[in-house]
Motif scaffolding. Structure first.
Motif, PDB file in Angstrom:
ATOM      1  N   GLY A   1     -61.489  22.930 -94.758  1.00 33.18           N
ATOM      2  CA  GLY A   1     -63.296  24.308 -95.545  1.00 33.18           C
ATOM      3  C   GLY A   1     -62.251  24.815 -96.772  1.00 33.18           C
ATOM      4  N   ASP A   2     -61.472  24.917 -96.805  1.00 33.82           N
ATOM      5  CA  ASP A   2     -61.692  25.376 -99.017  1.00 33.82           C
ATOM      6  C   ASP A   2     -61.930  24.225 -99.870  1.00 33.82           C
ATOM      7  N   ILE A   3     -61.187  22.787 -99.347  1.00 33.98           N
ATOM      8  CA  ILE A   3     -62.129  21.676-100.450  1.00 33.98           C
ATOM      9  C   ILE A   3     -63.251  21.391 -99.768  1.00 33.98           C
ATOM     10  N   GLY A   4     -63.546  21.502 -99.101  1.00 30.25           N
ATOM     11  CA  GLY A   4     -65.362  21.503 -98.854  1.00 30.25           C
ATOM     12  C   GLY A   4     -65.262  20.162 -98.105  1.00 30.25           C
ATOM     13  N   ILE A   5     -65.850  20.726 -97.133  1.00 30.00           N
ATOM     14  CA  ILE A   5     -65.772  19.094 -96.147  1.00 30.00           C
ATOM     15  C   ILE A   5     -67.088  17.615 -96.823  1.00 30.00           C
ATOM     16  N   LYS A   6     -67.688  18.842 -97.302  1.00 26.87           N
ATOM     17  CA  LYS A   6     -68.361  17.263 -98.124  1.00 26.87           C
ATOM     18  C   LYS A   6     -67.701  16.044 -99.101  1.00 26.87           C
ATOM     19  N   ASN A   7     -66.622  17.660 -99.593  1.00 22.79           N
ATOM     20  CA  ASN A   7     -65.665  16.333-100.572  1.00 22.79           C
ATOM     21  C   ASN A   7     -64.780  15.552 -99.780  1.00 22.79           C
ATOM     22  N   SER A   8     -65.099  14.973 -98.461  1.00 21.27           N
ATOM     23  CA  SER A   8     -64.583  14.110 -97.989  1.00 21.27           C
ATOM     24  C   SER A   8     -63.583  13.189 -98.937  1.00 21.27           C
ATOM     25  N   ASN A   9     -63.477  13.096-100.033  1.00 15.43           N
ATOM     26  CA  ASN A   9     -62.594  11.780-101.249  1.00 15.43           C
ATOM     27  C   ASN A   9     -61.330  13.061-101.689  1.00 15.43           C
ATOM     28  N   LYS A  10     -61.388  14.049-101.433  1.00 17.15           N
ATOM     29  CA  LYS A  10     -61.018  14.554-101.873  1.00 17.15           C
ATOM     30  C   LYS A  10     -60.195  15.519-100.870  1.00 17.15           C
ATOM     31  N   PHE A  11     -60.360  15.868 -99.366  1.00 18.15           N
ATOM     32  CA  PHE A  11     -59.631  15.910 -98.422  1.00 18.15           C
ATOM     33  C   PHE A  11     -58.766  14.948 -98.052  1.00 18.15           C
ATOM     34  N   MET A  12     -59.247  14.579 -98.139  1.00 16.20           N
ATOM     35  CA  MET A  12     -58.701  13.042 -96.783  1.00 16.20           C
ATOM     36  C   MET A  12     -57.550  12.233 -97.435  1.00 16.20           C
ATOM     37  N   PRO A  13     -57.526  12.756 -98.491  1.00 16.89           N
ATOM     38  CA  PRO A  13     -55.775  11.886 -99.313  1.00 16.89           C
ATOM     39  C   PRO A  13     -54.680  12.894 -98.453  1.00 16.89           C
ATOM     40  N   PHE A  14     -54.635  14.354 -99.050  1.00 18.47           N
ATOM     41  CA  PHE A  14     -54.013  15.300 -98.160  1.00 18.47           C
ATOM     42  C   PHE A  14     -54.155  15.146 -96.501  1.00 18.47           C
ATOM     43  N   TRP A  15     -54.837  14.898 -96.404  1.00 18.34           N
ATOM     44  CA  TRP A  15     -55.116  14.563 -94.179  1.00 18.34           C
ATOM     45  C   TRP A  15     -53.928  13.253 -93.783  1.00 18.34           C
ATOM     46  N   VAL A  16     -54.435  12.267 -94.918  1.00 17.76           N
ATOM     47  CA  VAL A  16     -53.282  11.317 -94.677  1.00 17.76           C
ATOM     48  C   VAL A  16     -52.176  10.718 -94.698  1.00 17.76           C
ATOM     49  N   ILE A  17     -52.038  11.644 -95.681  1.00 21.35           N
ATOM     50  CA  ILE A  17     -50.498  12.013 -95.589  1.00 21.35           C
ATOM     51  C   ILE A  17     -49.749  12.713 -94.798  1.00 21.35           C
ATOM     52  N   ILE A  18     -50.278  13.358 -94.220  1.00 23.14           N
ATOM     53  CA  ILE A  18     -50.654  15.226 -93.118  1.00 23.14           C
ATOM     54  C   ILE A  18     -50.274  13.825 -91.737  1.00 23.14           C
ATOM     55  N   ASP A  19     -50.863  13.131 -91.895  1.00 22.51           N
ATOM     56  CA  ASP A  19     -50.382  12.456 -89.984  1.00 22.51           C
ATOM     57  C   ASP A  19     -49.955  11.287 -89.710  1.00 22.51           C
ATOM     58  N   GLN A  20     -49.832  10.675 -91.640  1.00 28.16           N
ATOM     59  CA  GLN A  20     -49.121   9.312 -90.935  1.00 28.16           C
ATOM     60  C   GLN A  20     -47.563  10.244 -90.663  1.00 28.16           C
ATOM     61  N   ILE A  21     -47.103  11.602 -91.608  1.00 30.57           N
ATOM     62  CA  ILE A  21     -45.988  12.413 -90.919  1.00 30.57           C
ATOM     63  C   ILE A  21     -45.617  12.726 -89.781  1.00 30.57           C
ATOM     64  N   TRP A  22     -46.636  12.875 -89.088  1.00 27.95           N
ATOM     65  CA  TRP A  22     -46.616  13.977 -88.018  1.00 27.95           C
ATOM     66  C   TRP A  22     -46.097  12.475 -87.068  1.00 27.95           C
ATOM     67  N   ASN A  23     -47.489  11.579 -87.282  1.00 26.54           N
ATOM     68  CA  ASN A  23     -47.020  10.869 -86.196  1.00 26.54           C
ATOM     69  C   ASN A  23     -45.703   9.560 -85.943  1.00 26.54           C
ATOM     70  N   ASP A  24     -45.574   9.907 -87.501  1.00 24.07           N
ATOM     71  CA  ASP A  24     -44.377   8.545 -87.363  1.00 24.07           C
ATOM     72  C   ASP A  24     -43.137   9.497 -87.862  1.00 24.07           C
ATOM     73  N   MET A  25     -42.337  10.856 -87.628  1.00 25.41           N
ATOM     74  CA  MET A  25     -40.963  12.049 -88.080  1.00 25.41           C
ATOM     75  C   MET A  25     -41.171  12.432 -87.176  1.00 25.41           C
ATOM     76  N   LEU A  26     -42.447  14.095 -87.123  1.00 27.64           N
ATOM     77  CA  LEU A  26     -42.472  15.093 -86.643  1.00 27.64           C
ATOM     78  C   LEU A  26     -42.706  15.044 -84.772  1.00 27.64           C
ATOM     79  N   HIS A  27     -43.973  14.480 -84.748  1.00 30.14           N
ATOM     80  CA  HIS A  27     -44.548  15.157 -83.878  1.00 30.14           C
ATOM     81  C   HIS A  27     -43.341  14.751 -81.908  1.00 30.14           C
ATOM     82  N   SER A  28     -43.309  14.910 -81.247  1.00 31.35           N
ATOM     83  CA  SER A  28     -42.430  14.859 -79.770  1.00 31.35           C
ATOM     84  C   SER A  28     -42.877  15.487 -79.446  1.00 31.35           C
ATOM     85  N   PRO A  29     -43.073  14.842 -78.106  1.00 30.37           N
ATOM     86  CA  PRO A  29     -43.629  15.432 -76.608  1.00 30.37           C
ATOM     87  C   PRO A  29     -43.321  17.355 -76.491  1.00 30.37           C
TER      88      PRO A  29
END
Length: 641
Positions: A429-457
């Protein structure tokens, strides 16, 4: 400053001849800390008197039973050679209360057990010493105050341990490697809804990258803990990193103890997100490098900082700093970038001022480059803004996780799952939905660490069992959430009949039938996480369990007990408030166990650590991620510009 020399031996008073203490073969090893191979422990057990004495702690309503090894802490205090007194004791000239003075001495690495006696010997020899005898704050003889506090805190830990089997707990392994020695140390912390307590410190250098050795360390914690830590009490183990060899330890542990979870600390994972953003997103890395050019120039000479404050027309006071250090170092770059945005106008005014242009700084090569960057490179400020928008939600979540306040919205186990989703949506929301090329790099890093390390049942189960979220219009139970609640039930609840009952009662909870229908309208008025209630006059902890589930879950007893346990478990490891006095641990574990100072260090670590942890629990600690002053050799201050 320590009252001992570099080899850990007590310094001798200059007025008396040198003297050494001879230890008999039976005295050596008394009261030793448990080492990881168990040999010293067995040796100490054979030499100790098997008698057990009861000690009534002042201010406690119940006696504390301690072993003879604990009583020896007092005995050997009186046999210790007397070190010389450092002149830094003058900080106690104003003679605060005895206990406060003793705490100040301990925190400054001065042994309070010997201060009074050392001054007394100086007085007996006719020497005035560094201070008049009358100026010295009174410290009760032979460490009475330190010993009293040690026993009092042992009693507090003992009382807390009574509830580990009822509410379950997390075993936190807070490890780090000393840069100077290369040795790896481990603080063992037990966290439960009543608060965290420190148990001991261990040198685990021999176990690094060795799965079997680390498993042996954890096994000994279960079977040789003086406070009765049993595997059945531990619901999850939180390691100090996400290294592959530690992951292998986690797999072995879950095989042996099927009910345990191996969960990486949320603080560690969020810090890793910031670190990867700063190092792997090219344009963010470039922005940080250019921003350091600006800050290094500003701090290269005090006169430049004065010019900047002058250009602000009073908007920047003398105590303000352009560089914003953080208690979690990975947040420093983004707090500083945010501050640079706030100071942008002042920076531009300074670089356009006559004083700057007429000074040697303005005509220097570094000054010209910085002026070109700040005044003419518009993409520089755009990239700073995008970097801040993409990372400050992560920084803010770090602050919430480490906050000790009893707040219904802080990310305990029932809130972390949703908070992670909100964090991602905030970035987009802060970067802007239309600027997917700007916020997606942050999302990729967050999802990678969440899925590989942080997430627990456990996170999914906590999200499902949080009534404030479950009965909201935005609740969505995807396959990850459903699998999480089912897997958590199967791991925690051993009895098959109880598992069936919980699954059936989840339907009642889902349909908001019975008492849950009443609770549906009260979910915003009570805390969905474990709360603590304390007596106003006595330091006694009462647990209210989970307020909402306590009130409205009585019709589903099995589900109620299950929800109370899940929502009370911590989602964090050893947060910043727990990282204290690591230099004391290094001194303790590098000092010979037969050295007279060793027992004092044992007391000092136990007292200072647990005093701090108890204050976090009782006072509602408010965590501020910003540090006070930047370090003078920080690379945001020192370097090429």
């Amino acid at each position: 400053m320590d009252c001992r020399d570099d080899h850990g031996k007590a310094k001798q008073l200059s007025e008396e001849p040198s003297r050494k203490r001879a230890y008999s073969s039976t005295e050596k090893g008394k009261g030793k800390m448990l080492d990881t191979n168990g040999n010293n422990y067995k040796q100490a057990k054979q030499q100790q008197n098997p008698a057990v004495s009861g000690v009534q702690c002042q201010g406690n309503s119940e006696p504390l039973i301690i072993s003879s090894s604990s009583s020896m802490l007092q005995q050997q205090q009186t046999q210790r050679p007397l070190p010389a007194v450092n002149s830094s004791i003058s900080s106690c000239r104003m003679a605060p209360p005895e206990r406060q003075c003793t705490q100040q001495l301990s925190e400054n690495n001065l042994n309070p057990n010997v201060v009074r006696e050392s001054y007394q010997e100086l007085a007996n020899t006719g020497s005035r010493g560094p201070l008049h005898q009358s100026d010295v704050a009174t410290v009760r003889g032979r460490g009475e105050i330190l010993c009293e506090e040690y026993l009092s805190l042992r009693a507090w830990v003992q009382r807390t341990s009574y509830y580990w089997d009822i509410v379950k707990c997390s075993l936190i392994l807070d490890g780090w490697t000393e840069e100077m020695t290369g040795r790896t140390y481990l603080n063992v912390i037990i966290d439960c809804p009543l608060g965290a307590v420190y148990l001991k410190s261990i040198d685990v250098t021999f176990a690094v990258n060795d799965v079997e050795a680390m498993m042996s360390v954890i096994e000994r914690l279960f079977h040789e803990s003086e406070f009765g830590l049993r595997p059945e009490c531990v619901l999850q183990v939180i390691p100090f990193s996400a290294s592959p060899w530690l992951d292998a330890v986690g797999e072995r542990l879950k095989e042996k103890y099927p009910w345990m979870f191996w969960s990486v600390s949320a603080t560690y994972c969020l810090s890793l997100m910031l670190e990867r953003v700063a190092s792997t997103i090219t344009w963010v890395r470039q922005t940080i490098t250019q921003a350091k050019m600006v800050t290094r120039l500003i701090y290269s000479d005090p006169r430049i900082l004065d010019l900047l404050r002058k250009a602000s027309n009073g908007e920047i006071d003398q105590n303000s700093n352009l560089v914003k250090p953080a208690k979690i170092k990975e947040a420093t770059p983004f707090l500083t970038l945010e501050n640079m945005l706030l100071w942008r106008k002042q920076l531009e005014n300074m670089l356009m001022s006559r004083e700057w242009n007429d000074s040697s700084f303005g005509s220097s090569l570094g000054g010209i480059r910085v002026a070109e960057l700040v005044l003419r490179d518009r993409t520089f400020w755009t990239r700073i803004s995008l970097s801040v928008k993409g990372t400050m939600p992560i920084v803010n979540l770090l602050g919430l996780i480490n906050d000790g306040n009893i707040d219904v919205d802080k990310p305990q186990m029932g809130n972390l799952y949703e908070r992670m989703d909100k964090m991602k949506e905030k970035i987009r929301g802060d970067i802007g939905i239309k600027n997917s090329n700007k916020f997606m790099p942050f999302w990729v890093i967050i999802d990678q660490i969440w899925n590989d390390m942080l997430h627990s049942p456990l996170h999914a189960a906590g999200y499902y069992l949080n009534p404030k979220l479950f009965y909201s219009n935005n609740f969505f139970a995807d396959e990850e959430v459903k699998d999480g609640i089912r897997d958590t039930i199967q791991k925690i609840v051993a009895d098959a009949q109880a598992q069936t009952a919980i699954m059936s009662q989840l339907d009642t909870y889902y349909d908001a039938e019975g008492d849950f229908k009443i609770g549906l309208f009260e979910r915003h008025n009570v805390s969905p996480v474990v709360t603590l209630r304390r007596h106003a006059l006595h330091d006694v902890v009462y647990i209210d369990a989970v307020e909402w589930w306590r009130r409205y879950g009585n019709q589903c007893k099995e589900l109620q007990d299950f929800a109370i346990i899940v929502l009370g478990i911590s989602c964090n490891g050893a947060p910043t408030p727990h990282k204290f006095g690591r230099e004391d641990v290094g001194r303790l574990l590098s000092t010979s166990e037969t050295d007279p100072s060793h027992l004092w260090l044992v007391q000092k670590c136990f007292v200072s650590y647990n005093r701090h942890l108890r204050e976090l629990t009782t006072s509602g600690f408010k965590f501020n991620i910003e540090a006070d002053e930047p370090h003078p050799v920080d690379d945001w201050i020192v370097g090429y510009y």
